[in-house]
Design an enzyme around this catalytic site. Structure first.
Site, PDB file in Angstrom:
ATOM      1  N   GLU A  93       0.814  -1.216   0.000  1.00 31.51           N
ATOM      2  CA  GLU A  93       0.000   0.000   0.000  1.00 31.51           C
ATOM      3  C   GLU A  93       0.850   1.270   0.000  1.00 31.51           C
ATOM      4  O   GLU A  93       0.593   2.222   0.746  1.00 31.51           O
ATOM      5  CB  GLU A  93      -0.946  -0.008   1.205  1.00 31.51           C
ATOM      6  CG  GLU A  93      -2.177   0.860   0.994  1.00 31.51           C
ATOM      7  CD  GLU A  93      -3.228   0.632   2.054  1.00 31.51           C
ATOM      8  OE1 GLU A  93      -4.175  -0.118   1.760  1.00 31.51           O
ATOM      9  OE2 GLU A  93      -3.098   1.180   3.163  1.00 31.51           O
ATOM     10  N   ARG A 138      -2.588   0.576  -4.145  1.00 32.84           N
ATOM     11  CA  ARG A 138      -3.407  -0.314  -3.325  1.00 32.84           C
ATOM     12  C   ARG A 138      -4.365   0.464  -2.417  1.00 32.84           C
ATOM     13  O   ARG A 138      -5.415  -0.050  -2.029  1.00 32.84           O
ATOM     14  CB  ARG A 138      -2.527  -1.241  -2.487  1.00 32.84           C
ATOM     15  CG  ARG A 138      -3.347  -2.233  -1.674  1.00 32.84           C
ATOM     16  CD  ARG A 138      -2.524  -3.351  -1.077  1.00 32.84           C
ATOM     17  NE  ARG A 138      -3.362  -4.244  -0.290  1.00 32.84           N
ATOM     18  CZ  ARG A 138      -2.984  -5.427   0.163  1.00 32.84           C
ATOM     19  NH1 ARG A 138      -1.771  -5.890  -0.103  1.00 32.84           N
ATOM     20  NH2 ARG A 138      -3.803  -6.168   0.876  1.00 32.84           N
ATOM     21  N   ASN A 163      -9.352   0.996  -0.532  1.00 30.42           N
ATOM     22  CA  ASN A 163      -9.965   1.529   0.674  1.00 30.42           C
ATOM     23  C   ASN A 163     -11.060   2.546   0.388  1.00 30.42           C
ATOM     24  O   ASN A 163     -11.455   3.308   1.275  1.00 30.42           O
ATOM     25  CB  ASN A 163      -8.895   2.154   1.572  1.00 30.42           C
ATOM     26  CG  ASN A 163      -8.039   1.110   2.245  1.00 30.42           C
ATOM     27  OD1 ASN A 163      -8.540   0.187   2.870  1.00 30.42           O
ATOM     28  ND2 ASN A 163      -6.738   1.235   2.086  1.00 30.42           N
ATOM     29  N   HIS A 193     -19.241  -4.555   8.833  1.00 28.13           N
ATOM     30  CA  HIS A 193     -18.158  -3.840   8.148  1.00 28.13           C
ATOM     31  C   HIS A 193     -18.526  -3.443   6.726  1.00 28.13           C
ATOM     32  O   HIS A 193     -18.329  -2.294   6.317  1.00 28.13           O
ATOM     33  CB  HIS A 193     -16.892  -4.707   8.139  1.00 28.13           C
ATOM     34  CG  HIS A 193     -15.774  -4.112   7.339  1.00 28.13           C
ATOM     35  ND1 HIS A 193     -15.132  -2.950   7.703  1.00 28.13           N
ATOM     36  CD2 HIS A 193     -15.197  -4.509   6.171  1.00 28.13           C
ATOM     37  CE1 HIS A 193     -14.211  -2.645   6.799  1.00 28.13           C
ATOM     38  NE2 HIS A 193     -14.234  -3.578   5.871  1.00 28.13           N
TER      39      HIS A 193
END
Length: 367
Positions: free
Chosen positions: A237, A241, A245, A267
């Protein structure tokens, strides 16, 4: 059945196998990795449903196994449970040639993966994800972690699995809330970089959220393909990457305020809400057309997922901002968000203007 190779960095390549009936043949696939012995880490609920089938398959392949069960729920991603788990692995006498198998959803995968990363400085592990969310997201990519009172997934390690077995048949035991939660992550993948995939999810693919096996298999395969391509470019990340999110910075802050309990908000539900907020904030910034955000909201709502902050609870803008500033993507105290120019075109926005974000959160209903 589909086999998707995943590059997890310079020294790790593994297969994600997606299909039906995989649990019964798991032993034959795990045996070449386990070389004789494994510990299956599961939660109490999943172990009761699927544990015996996995153990019988391993035994038939000549692999000895024992099950270590943890309590179900996000609370198991804790230092206390990690310590208990490490002690069980030590008591079992595992050596560096043995294998941990994670049988369960994202909580089990994160916890078992971190235990495998720490045990004797790292032993192999296999992911057998039993939830839709875990099959399309958390089982792929090597992120392992536990939570702390200061935030979710803040203590962890990158530790790639040796194999992922995503058995679509196991999704048939999931309650509706877990199916919707997983569907939130499925929709996220289309929103990031594949508008055509999102179009299919909004039309024929929508049958997946109600359990249609063919739609689920296609959704899992395409989501894993998208995630594996991103992970292969950026394992840890450092750049691209972070796109995975989308919806998570808003979503994690909301979850933190609610206490990470699935009873409050699962979630994937938080992620879906966060995706809606990210698109609306993109519109407020003049980066995205309002029609795009409206369509995202309509598709997410049609899947039974929350789209508005007041559907999750009552929040204070400054408290959410403080939690967002502690997100893993934050740099030097500045907030980083994943925003969008349109469906299928997300991007990383660093140093978000806090005053503007506060004003946006207030328009969303935060105090």
């Amino acid at each position: 059945m589909t086999v998707i190779p995943v590059s997890g960095g310079a020294f790790a390549t593994y297969d994600v196998v997606v299909g039906r009936g995989l649990l019964a043949e798991a032993g034959a696939r795990i045996a070449p990795i386990a070389r004789g012995r494994t510990v299956i880490i599961s939660d109490e609920t999943v172990a009761a449903i699927h544990g015996a089938t996995l153990q019988a398959s391993l035994e038939a392949a000549g692999v000895k196994s024992e099950i270590v069960a943890v309590p179900p729920g996000e609370a198991s991603k804790s230092f206390a449970e990690l310590e208990r788990l490490m002690d069980r692995l030590l008591a079992a006498g595992l050596d560096r040639k043995d294998v941990v198998v994670a049988l369960g959803g994202g909580v089990v995968g994160d916890l078992a993966g971190l235990a495998a990363a720490l045990y004797m400085r790292g032993i192999d592990f296999v992911q057998v994800p039993t939830t839709l969310l875990a099959q399309v997201d958390s089982s792929v990519g090597g992120k392992t972690a536990i939570d702390t009172p200061r935030g979710k997934n803040l203590v962890g390690a990158f530790h790639q699995p040796r194999l992922v077995l995503a058995d679509i048949d196991m999704l048939g035991t999931l309650p509706d809330v877990q199916m919707r939660s997983g569907w939130g992550e499925v929709l996220k993948h289309g929103l990031i970089c594949d508008a055509a995939y999102f179009d299919w999810l909004a039309a024929d693919g929508a049958a997946g959220v109600t359990g249609d096996p063919a739609a689920l298999e296609r959704a899992v395969v395409r989501s894993v393909e998208i995630k594996s391509a991103v992970v292969g470019e950026d394992e840890k990340e450092a750049g691209r990457r972070a796109l995975l999110n989308l919806g998570h910075t808003f979503g994690h802050a909301i979850e933190a305020e609610l206490g990470f309990e699935e009873a409050a908000l699962a979630h994937g539900e938080a992620v879906a809400l966060g995706c809606c907020m990210a698109f609306r904030f993109s519109v407020e910034r003049g980066l995205c057309e309002a029609a795009e955000a409206q369509r995202v909201e309509a598709v997410i709502a049609a899947a039974g997922l929350p789209t508005r902050l007041d559907q999750a609870g009552a929040f204070e803008a400054d408290r959410l901002i403080a939690l967002m500033a502690g997100d893993k993507k934050a740099e030097a105290g500045g907030i980083t968000l994943i925003l969008a120019r349109r469906i299928g075109e997300a991007f990383v926005q660093k140093d978000v203007d806090v005053a503007r974000l506060r004003a946006f959160l207030k328009t969303e209903g935060a105090a």
